[in-house]
Design an enzyme around this catalytic site. Structure first.
Site, PDB file in Angstrom:
ATOM      1  N   SER A  20     -23.485  -0.806   0.307  1.00  0.00           N
ATOM      2  CA  SER A  20     -22.723  -1.423   1.399  1.00  0.00           C
ATOM      3  C   SER A  20     -23.567  -2.432   2.176  1.00  0.00           C
ATOM      4  O   SER A  20     -24.769  -2.218   2.396  1.00  0.00           O
ATOM      5  CB  SER A  20     -22.251  -0.321   2.345  1.00  0.00           C
ATOM      6  OG  SER A  20     -21.773  -0.885   3.533  1.00  0.00           O
ATOM      7  N   LYS A  71     -10.296   6.492   3.867  1.00  0.00           N
ATOM      8  CA  LYS A  71      -9.661   5.818   5.007  1.00  0.00           C
ATOM      9  C   LYS A  71      -8.358   6.477   5.460  1.00  0.00           C
ATOM     10  O   LYS A  71      -7.981   6.379   6.620  1.00  0.00           O
ATOM     11  CB  LYS A  71      -9.383   4.347   4.676  1.00  0.00           C
ATOM     12  CG  LYS A  71     -10.627   3.491   4.659  1.00  0.00           C
ATOM     13  CD  LYS A  71     -10.251   2.036   4.488  1.00  0.00           C
ATOM     14  CE  LYS A  71     -11.476   1.181   4.318  1.00  0.00           C
ATOM     15  NZ  LYS A  71     -11.174  -0.252   4.318  1.00  0.00           N
ATOM     16  N   GLY A 131      -0.019  -7.291  -4.584  1.00  0.00           N
ATOM     17  CA  GLY A 131      -0.451  -5.896  -4.487  1.00  0.00           C
ATOM     18  C   GLY A 131       0.313  -5.152  -3.417  1.00  0.00           C
ATOM     19  O   GLY A 131       0.944  -5.769  -2.542  1.00  0.00           O
ATOM     20  N   ASN A 155       4.200  -6.993  -6.803  1.00  0.00           N
ATOM     21  CA  ASN A 155       3.359  -5.887  -7.276  1.00  0.00           C
ATOM     22  C   ASN A 155       3.770  -5.478  -8.677  1.00  0.00           C
ATOM     23  O   ASN A 155       4.939  -5.581  -9.043  1.00  0.00           O
ATOM     24  CB  ASN A 155       3.475  -4.692  -6.319  1.00  0.00           C
ATOM     25  CG  ASN A 155       2.356  -3.694  -6.546  1.00  0.00           C
ATOM     26  OD1 ASN A 155       1.200  -4.084  -6.668  1.00  0.00           O
ATOM     27  ND2 ASN A 155       2.690  -2.417  -6.622  1.00  0.00           N
ATOM     28  N   THR A 157       3.960  -2.502  -9.913  1.00  0.00           N
ATOM     29  CA  THR A 157       4.951  -1.425  -9.770  1.00  0.00           C
ATOM     30  C   THR A 157       5.855  -1.781  -8.595  1.00  0.00           C
ATOM     31  O   THR A 157       5.459  -1.651  -7.431  1.00  0.00           O
ATOM     32  CB  THR A 157       4.245  -0.084  -9.499  1.00  0.00           C
ATOM     33  OG1 THR A 157       3.148   0.035 -10.403  1.00  0.00           O
ATOM     34  CG2 THR A 157       5.181   1.090  -9.639  1.00  0.00           C
ATOM     35  N   LYS A 158       7.055  -2.242  -8.925  1.00  0.00           N
ATOM     36  CA  LYS A 158       7.928  -2.776  -7.871  1.00  0.00           C
ATOM     37  C   LYS A 158       8.286  -1.712  -6.839  1.00  0.00           C
ATOM     38  O   LYS A 158       8.391  -1.993  -5.640  1.00  0.00           O
ATOM     39  CB  LYS A 158       9.187  -3.352  -8.511  1.00  0.00           C
ATOM     40  CG  LYS A 158       9.990  -4.206  -7.557  1.00  0.00           C
ATOM     41  CD  LYS A 158      11.126  -4.899  -8.286  1.00  0.00           C
ATOM     42  CE  LYS A 158      12.034  -5.624  -7.320  1.00  0.00           C
ATOM     43  NZ  LYS A 158      13.155  -6.244  -8.038  1.00  0.00           N
ATOM     44  N   LYS A 160       6.592   0.586  -5.548  1.00  0.00           N
ATOM     45  CA  LYS A 160       5.565   0.725  -4.498  1.00  0.00           C
ATOM     46  C   LYS A 160       5.684  -0.390  -3.465  1.00  0.00           C
ATOM     47  O   LYS A 160       5.534  -0.170  -2.259  1.00  0.00           O
ATOM     48  CB  LYS A 160       4.156   0.693  -5.124  1.00  0.00           C
ATOM     49  CG  LYS A 160       3.522   2.074  -5.208  1.00  0.00           C
ATOM     50  CD  LYS A 160       2.183   2.027  -5.887  1.00  0.00           C
ATOM     51  CE  LYS A 160       1.015   1.804  -4.946  1.00  0.00           C
ATOM     52  NZ  LYS A 160      -0.279   1.840  -5.684  1.00  0.00           N
ATOM     53  N   GLY A 252     -13.220 -12.582   0.322  1.00  0.00           N
ATOM     54  CA  GLY A 252     -13.052 -11.587   1.375  1.00  0.00           C
ATOM     55  C   GLY A 252     -14.281 -11.345   2.248  1.00  0.00           C
ATOM     56  O   GLY A 252     -14.285 -10.413   3.055  1.00  0.00           O
TER      57      GLY A 252
HETATM   58  P1  ATR Z   1      -6.462  -0.467  -2.424  1.00  0.00           P
HETATM   59  O1  ATR Z   1      -6.468   0.617  -1.402  1.00  0.00           O
HETATM   60  O2  ATR Z   1      -7.811  -1.062  -2.716  1.00  0.00           O
HETATM   61  O3  ATR Z   1      -5.435  -1.520  -2.151  1.00  0.00           O
HETATM   62  P2  ATR Z   1      -4.806   0.976  -4.286  1.00  0.00           P
HETATM   63  O4  ATR Z   1      -4.112   1.600  -3.131  1.00  0.00           O
HETATM   64  O5  ATR Z   1      -5.186   1.816  -5.436  1.00  0.00           O
HETATM   65  O6  ATR Z   1      -6.128   0.266  -3.802  1.00  0.00           O
HETATM   66  O7  ATR Z   1      -3.909  -0.264  -4.782  1.00  0.00           O
HETATM   67  C1  ATR Z   1      -4.300  -1.023  -5.848  1.00  0.00           C
HETATM   68  C2  ATR Z   1      -3.329  -2.216  -6.001  1.00  0.00           C
HETATM   69  O8  ATR Z   1      -3.806  -2.999  -7.097  1.00  0.00           O
HETATM   70  C3  ATR Z   1      -1.914  -1.815  -6.356  1.00  0.00           C
HETATM   71  O9  ATR Z   1      -1.033  -2.780  -5.845  1.00  0.00           O
HETATM   72  C4  ATR Z   1      -1.938  -1.864  -7.891  1.00  0.00           C
HETATM   73  O10 ATR Z   1      -0.694  -2.065  -8.489  1.00  0.00           O
HETATM   74  P3  ATR Z   1       0.291  -0.806  -8.824  1.00  0.00           P
HETATM   75  O11 ATR Z   1       0.945  -0.446  -7.542  1.00  0.00           O
HETATM   76  O12 ATR Z   1       1.204  -1.319  -9.845  1.00  0.00           O
HETATM   77  O13 ATR Z   1      -0.622   0.277  -9.354  1.00  0.00           O
HETATM   78  C5  ATR Z   1      -2.786  -3.073  -8.096  1.00  0.00           C
HETATM   79  N1  ATR Z   1      -3.428  -3.071  -9.418  1.00  0.00           N
HETATM   80  C6  ATR Z   1      -4.494  -2.352  -9.803  1.00  0.00           C
HETATM   81  N2  ATR Z   1      -4.822  -2.620 -11.082  1.00  0.00           N
HETATM   82  C7  ATR Z   1      -3.916  -3.554 -11.518  1.00  0.00           C
HETATM   83  C8  ATR Z   1      -3.715  -4.265 -12.734  1.00  0.00           C
HETATM   84  N3  ATR Z   1      -4.518  -4.082 -13.796  1.00  0.00           N
HETATM   85  N4  ATR Z   1      -2.695  -5.144 -12.794  1.00  0.00           N
HETATM   86  C9  ATR Z   1      -1.890  -5.353 -11.744  1.00  0.00           C
HETATM   87  N5  ATR Z   1      -2.026  -4.729 -10.565  1.00  0.00           N
HETATM   88  C10 ATR Z   1      -3.023  -3.835 -10.443  1.00  0.00           C
END
Ligand code: ATR
Length: 292
Positions: A20, A71, A131, A155, A157-158, A160, A252
């Site tokens: 970190s 978190k 995302g 996203n 996964t719609k 979510k 970021g």
């Molecule tokens: P964080 O807290 O860092 O945001 P998270 O809650 O695990 O981590 O969320 C990860 C995000 O990255 C989600 O939107 C995930 O999409 P899904 O909801 O479909 O899982 C997205 N994500 C992770 N890997 C991915 C990939 N290979 N392609 C597309 N989206 C991805």
């Protein structure tokens, strides 16, 4: 740094934490702001989180940052939590109080300050969020707090995305957020000014530096600016794609900087001057280049 019997203690709880940059941010600030405090990391295993928070409180550790993967889990261990952190569903900053820790979320405000410092006035922008995870929640909250313009969440996964949108729309009592699956981006209306996209997924994070969450060039043509919450690598593939169609792109690092500055200001009850924030950012860049 002169550590003595009056030095106040701060730290970061998470797993992993050893790479970190937060210790550098806070110890550098302590030095510049002439504060008698020290900040280090605490790698905590999942089954020990409750004991860690209780123990830190008993030891009167004055403030803690909380990072992945705690978190959300940490919230049930706090005595009070700020309203915005509750709706986001995540706390990254704990402040010592006699009865227990008070929880705050400085990530979303950190993103706001980062964008502002890069000349992006969110109140004047149409937004696309890529995302729907934890980082997306903070980003959507921030956009809704500061802007009335439409927000589109894309996203993989719609369902979510739909859940996140309906929670936030309900909280703000608006119908500002609309959702699409990643491959439905063509349904987003083209606007002359172009969108700001905030990339909140972990796709493209080191070591998978050539990955990008959306491939089609047509998507990037919708944007005038792309903001990635990833800062390692310094230039993500998402940023490359935005730039390849003449958009502006940012990583970021500044979000990380400002969430730290905001935590620091809360703990020490002071304002960090802009020049010192800039010095911290410079130091962060040096540190990350050294590690790269
Ligand atoms: P964080 O807290 O860092 O945001 P998270 O809650 O695990 O981590 O969320 C990860 C995000 O990255 C989600 O939107 C995930 O999409 P899904 O909801 O479909 O899982 C997205 N994500 C992770 N890997 C991915 C990939 N290979 N392609 C597309 N989206 C991805």
């Amino acid at each position: 740094m002169n550590i003595d019997g009056k030095t106040q203690k701060y730290g970061l709880i998470g797993n992993p934490v050893e790479h970190s940059v937060s210790p550098m941010i806070h110890n550098f600030l302590a030095d510049k702001m002439k504060q008698n405090m020290v900040y280090s990391t605490f790698q905590v295993n999942s089954e020990d989180l409750g004991n860690a928070i209780d123990g830190a409180h008993a030891l009167k550790i004055q403030g803690l940052n909380v990072t992945v993967p705690y978190k959300t889990e940490v919230m049930k261990l706090l005595s009070t939590i700020e309203e915005d952190a509750k709706i986001i569903g995540a706390v990254n900053t704990l402040v010592y109080q006699n009865e227990g820790y008070h929880g705050r979320n400085t990530d979303y405000e950190g993103l706001y300050l980062a964008m502002k410092s890069d000349g992006i006035d969110i109140s004047n922008e149409h937004i696309i969020i890529l995302g729907a995870g934890g980082a997306a929640r903070a980003a959507v909250y921030m956009c809704m707090k500061y802007s009335d313009y439409p927000i589109y969440i894309l996203n993989r996964t719609k369902s979510k995305a739909e859940k996140l949108a309906s929670e936030m729309n309900q909280f703000f009592n608006r119908t500002q957020v609309t959702t699409f699956a990643m491959n439905e981006y063509k349904e987003i209306p083209e606007i002359q000014k172009g969108y700001v996209a905030i990339q909140t997924t972990s796709v493209g994070l080191y070591p998978n530096i050539y990955d990008v969450v959306i491939e089609e060039e047509d998507f990037y043509k919708l944007l005038h600016t792309g903001y990635d919450v990833i800062y390692n690598p310094v230039k993500t593939e998402f940023m490359n794609r935005v730039e390849s169609v003449n958009g502006k792109s940012y990583n970021g690092l500044k979000m990380l900087l400002y969430q730290g500055i905001l935590a620091y200001e809360t703990w020490r009850n002071l304002d960090v001057p802009g020049e010192i924030s800039n010095e911290v950012l410079k130091k962060m860049k040096e540190e990350l280049h050294e590690k790269a």
